[in-house]
Design an enzyme around this catalytic site. Structure first.
Site, PDB file in Angstrom:
ATOM      1  N   HIS B  12      36.601  49.072  35.044  1.00 10.25           N
ATOM      2  CA  HIS B  12      37.566  50.178  35.062  1.00 10.25           C
ATOM      3  C   HIS B  12      38.735  49.842  34.146  1.00 10.25           C
ATOM      4  O   HIS B  12      39.584  49.067  34.513  1.00 10.25           O
ATOM      5  CB  HIS B  12      38.049  50.449  36.494  1.00 10.25           C
ATOM      6  CG  HIS B  12      38.751  49.294  37.139  1.00 10.25           C
ATOM      7  ND1 HIS B  12      38.628  48.992  38.473  1.00 10.25           N
ATOM      8  CD2 HIS B  12      39.594  48.357  36.648  1.00 10.25           C
ATOM      9  CE1 HIS B  12      39.365  47.937  38.761  1.00 10.25           C
ATOM     10  NE2 HIS B  12      39.962  47.526  37.677  1.00 10.25           N
ATOM     11  N   GLU B 240      38.628  40.035  38.958  1.00  9.12           N
ATOM     12  CA  GLU B 240      38.295  41.320  39.581  1.00  9.12           C
ATOM     13  C   GLU B 240      36.834  41.381  40.039  1.00  9.12           C
ATOM     14  O   GLU B 240      36.480  42.183  40.905  1.00  9.12           O
ATOM     15  CB  GLU B 240      38.536  42.472  38.592  1.00  9.12           C
ATOM     16  CG  GLU B 240      40.010  42.733  38.309  1.00  9.12           C
ATOM     17  CD  GLU B 240      40.222  43.925  37.383  1.00  9.12           C
ATOM     18  OE1 GLU B 240      41.338  44.432  37.361  1.00  9.12           O
ATOM     19  OE2 GLU B 240      39.280  44.335  36.664  1.00  9.12           O
TER      20      GLU B 240
END
Ligand code: FE2
Lengths: 131, 282
Positions: B12, B240
């Site tokens: 993202h 992440e």
């Protein structure tokens, strides 16, 4: 004094642990305030006056005025908070990353298009010190 | 009963949102990245999930340093799209599924994971960019979304193993919800990238590719990767990827890989994407 961490020997990298967070709380909260358009306007109109409203050190304020992102990182800034500054300036993550690596945005873009910075030679501080 | 039918992993990146919102997806720079999601958008059109349980991280948007939840579940009816410093993205607001979200919160907390329950938060690119990649540019998102935010900003961050086990608890919770719902779980963020300092721009393609493969059938290796290895090998923001392990933990041990895509670069980041069908019967 705090214990050394297993990531302390990664070169060119500041991990945002409690050592940094405690230094950078007010700097990062100032950044956060730039999410509101009216604050962005006031900051843009007069950086210094806006910064003086925050409990930041003089070094932190000057680093913000100079847009010296490596300096801000060393003074406890976290990149996702600092992003509010360059976003307010209308600049991209890619531009900001290029200034932190000391190359032009064009040279940085070229490196990324060629597959990015290789991990080889960039895993340990000792590898950087050799050169 | 509600059932998890599939898991989706995807990066993202804010610049991806910008490329979509400014019609740049067919530009030379972006086309190869977006082409890898064409399959995914068609697949979603036929899958028609009722709910997406969307694991992402807040990027100093809803959560400042005033309080830092390690795991936060959204139980609201809806979520506004955040202004991250350049105005909100022009995408639809996000509709929640409060019944299922509260059910998951109660169940997972009683399985000994301390979740922060959130009634109001704006959602940033971490959540809206994956929706755009998987659903395109609809007037209204085609399903409800339960936002699940993980702290990967302030260290210490949760370990991969804890994330994986949390995924198992979420699975148990969803399996025990009485309404008949088609639920997908998405893990977002990654792959290798470093946005800060003189080492910014780090990309580790062999490491990323091994991670993609092991997401399918060797998750035991992935759950034992310590945080410092993510930082060293995949860049400071590569951490992440622990969020992908929440998704993987919520799936069966055996999954069927439906789609894989890997592309470098999107801005500073290596883009990785997987669709895993739950179970091994295709
Ligand atoms: Fe992210």
């Amino acid at each position: 004094m705090s214990e050394p961490r297993p990531y302390d020997d990664v070169p060119g990298t500041t991990v945002f642990d409690e050592r940094m967070a405690r230094k950078g709380y007010h700097l990062n909260q100032f950044c956060m305030s730039l999410m509101k358009p009216e604050n962005r306007e006031r900051f843009k109109a007069d950086n210094r006056a806006y910064l003086d409203e925050w409990k930041m050190s003089e070094d932190q304020k000057q680093a913000v005025i100079d847009r010296d992102y490596n300096k801000m990182l060393s003074l406890g800034g976290n990149i996702y908070f600092l992003a509010k500054i360059f976003s307010s300036d209308g600049l991209s993550f890619q531009y900001a990353a290029s200034t932190m690596t000391g190359v032009s945005e064009e040279a940085y873009l070229k490196m990324m298009l060629a597959g990015g910075r290789s991990p080889d030679g960039n895993r340990y501080k000792s590898e950087w010190e050799k050169n | 009963m509600a059932r998890i039918t599939a898991g989706v992993a995807t990066s993202h990146v804010p610049a991806i949102g910008r490329a979509i919102d400014t019609d740049q997806t067919q530009a030379d720079y972006w086309k190869p990245m977006f082409d890898g999601f064409e399959f995914s958008r068609k697949w979603e059109e036929s899958e028609k999930p009722d709910v997406v349980f969307l694991v992402y991280n807040d990027h100093a948007t809803a959560f400042s340093l005033d309080f830092i939840p390690t795991f936060a579940i959204g139980v609201a009816e809806d979520y506004a799209v955040a202004d991250e410093g350049f105005g909100p993205r022009p995408v639809p607001a996000v509709e929640g599924h409060a019944d299922l979200a509260w059910h998951i919160a109660s169940s997972v907390i009683q399985q000994d994971f301390d979740l922060t329950v959130v009634n109001k938060m704006d959602v940033d690119h971490g959540l809206t960019v994956p929706l755009s990649l998987m659903f395109g540019q609809p007037e209204k998102w085609p399903c409800k979304v339960i936002p699940f935010a993980v702290n990967v900003v302030q260290y210490p961050v949760p370990s991969g193993r804890r994330c994986y086990n949390l995924g198992k608890a979420i699975r148990k919770a969803i399996d025990s919800f009485s309404e008949d719902l088609n639920v997908q779980i998405w893990g977002t963020g990654g792959m290798s990238h470093q946005l800060q300092g003189p080492r910014a721009g780090l990309i580790n393609q062999p490491w990323d590719k091994a991670f993609l493969s092991d997401m399918v059938d060797n998750v035991a290796r992935l759950v034992s990767i310590p945080p410092e290895d993510y930082i060293r090998e995949a860049g400071s923001e590569g951490i992440e990827l622990v969020m992908w392990l929440i998704m993987r933990g919520a799936l069966d041990d055996q999954v069927t890989e439906l789609h894989r895509h890997y592309h470098v670069p999107a801005s500073n980041t290596a883009i990785g994407h997987l669709i895993l069908k739950n179970g091994n019967n295709s």
